[in-house]
Design a protein around this motif. Structure first.
Motif, mmCIF file in Angstrom:
data_model
loop_
_atom_site.group_PDB
_atom_site.id
_atom_site.type_symbol
_atom_site.label_atom_id
_atom_site.label_comp_id
_atom_site.label_asym_id
_atom_site.label_seq_id
_atom_site.Cartn_x
_atom_site.Cartn_y
_atom_site.Cartn_z
ATOM 1 N N LYS A 46 0.850 -1.187 0.000
ATOM 2 C CA LYS A 46 0.000 0.000 0.000
ATOM 3 C C LYS A 46 0.891 1.245 0.000
ATOM 4 C CE LYS A 46 -3.564 -2.383 2.707
ATOM 5 N NZ LYS A 46 -4.566 -2.461 1.631
ATOM 6 N N GLN A 63 0.586 0.301 -4.464
ATOM 7 C CA GLN A 63 -0.848 0.422 -4.702
ATOM 8 C C GLN A 63 -1.357 1.608 -3.876
ATOM 9 O OE1 GLN A 63 -2.675 -3.384 -3.807
ATOM 10 N NE2 GLN A 63 -0.991 -4.489 -4.786
ATOM 11 N N VAL A 109 -3.315 4.176 -1.737
ATOM 12 C CA VAL A 109 -4.546 4.120 -0.934
ATOM 13 C C VAL A 109 -4.947 5.498 -0.419
ATOM 14 C CG1 VAL A 109 -4.260 1.729 -0.216
ATOM 15 C CG2 VAL A 109 -3.214 3.530 1.141
ATOM 16 N N ILE A 110 -3.985 6.416 -0.387
ATOM 17 C CA ILE A 110 -4.280 7.767 0.069
ATOM 18 C C ILE A 110 -3.243 8.697 -0.542
ATOM 19 C CG2 ILE A 110 -2.863 7.589 2.176
ATOM 20 C CD1 ILE A 110 -4.959 9.323 3.586
ATOM 21 N N GLY A 119 0.417 2.891 5.154
ATOM 22 C CA GLY A 119 1.173 2.336 4.052
ATOM 23 C C GLY A 119 2.605 2.839 4.037
#
Length: 297
Positions: free
Chosen positions: A192, A218, A220-221, A238
């Motif tokens: 993440k 990946q 996420v925020i 993450g």
């Protein structure tokens, strides 16, 4: 024509830099009527209008703009002449106006202000913190601290490189305990990511021996403010990349762990910019030397 009174030039310059007689009077601690009268007498002596002022506007005339540039230079030269004497007789003194972006002020400057004031008790520092672009010449600043990943463009400003901070990959102990620790750059792809943007951004990682890998986690925020990235990583959301200027304290106290110790994600350089004349003032030089000493590394 009688010689100019340097005090009148200073009042004129302060009025222009402040944008009004009222603001100049507030800055100098004298009635605005005194400044208005002295500027009017200066105009009468010159035989030209320098400032067009009404109840709603305050603007330099064309010739007033040219006169202001030379008057401002004269004031700076006078300050330098006085500073030379002061530097021989005593420690740096007077006011130094410094501007810096929010992250630079938060993570780099704030922890050293007490030491600066203790080292130079006769010096006053006026720190303006903003993320907007500041025209330091037009706005009357002595120093601007700029943090940049690309080289700064050519300009008439004096540049002094203060320090360079590498970007490190970091995550919290809780995140690593839950998702595991990446051992190779390629492992980042399954993790993440806390990113500056959600628009498919990737990280260019550079090893100690010069190898390069482009990889992306990946996301996420996303956030475009370093304090938010730091807190999100410390909360276990993450992996992110942060310059050492931002994450050193969190690494030292265990809130974050560095990942892939042989790799960095580029670097960011902090440079001090100064108008040529102001950069020669002893008080300005003292602050720049202090910053170079304390912010390096």
């Amino acid at each position: 024509m009688a010689a100019f009174n340097l005090n009148d030039l200073q009042l004129f310059v302060q009025a222009v830099e402040s944008g009004s007689f009222t603001a100049a009077g507030r800055h100098l601690g004298i009635p605005k009527s005194t400044i208005s009268k002295r500027v009017a007498e200066l105009e009468e002596r010159l035989g030209v209008r320098l400032i067009q002022r009404t109840s709603r506007s305050f603007a330099l005339t064309d010739i007033g703009g040219e006169f202001f540039e030379h008057a401002q230079a004269s004031i700076i030269e006078a300050e330098m002449a006085e500073g030379i004497v002061r530097s021989r007789l005593a420690e740096p003194s007077g006011t130094v106006r410094l501007t810096a972006a929010v992250p630079t002020a938060q993570f780099m400057l704030s922890k050293h202000l007490a030491e600066l004031t203790a080292r130079y008790p006769k010096l006053k520092l006026s720190l303006h913190v903003t993320d907007r672009f500041v025209d330091i010449v037009q706005e009357g600043f002595d120093i601007a601290l700029r943090s940049h990943r690309s080289p700064l463009g050519d300009s008439t400003l004096v540049q002094r490189r203060i320090t360079t901070h590498p970007f490190l990959l970091v995550a919290s102990p809780d995140y690593i305990a839950k998702y595991g620790k990446p051992e190779r750059p390629e492992d980042i792809a399954i993790h993440k990511g806390i990113m500056p943007s959600l628009s498919g951004e990737q990280w260019r990682l550079i090893s100690d021996d010069g190898a390069e890998v482009v990889i992306g986690p990946q996301p996420v925020i996303a956030a475009d403010e370093p304090m938010v990235l730091l807190k999100a990583a410390a909360a276990g959301i993450g992996i992110t990349i942060l310059p050492t200027s931002v994450c050193n304290d969190a690494l030292q106290d265990g809130r974050l762990i560095r990942l892939l110790s042989g790799w960095t994600a580029g670097s960011i350089t902090t440079t001090a910019l100064m108008p040529h004349r102001r950069g020669q003032l002893p008080s300005v030089r003292a602050v720049v030397e202090f910053l170079a000493e304390r912010l390096a590394g």
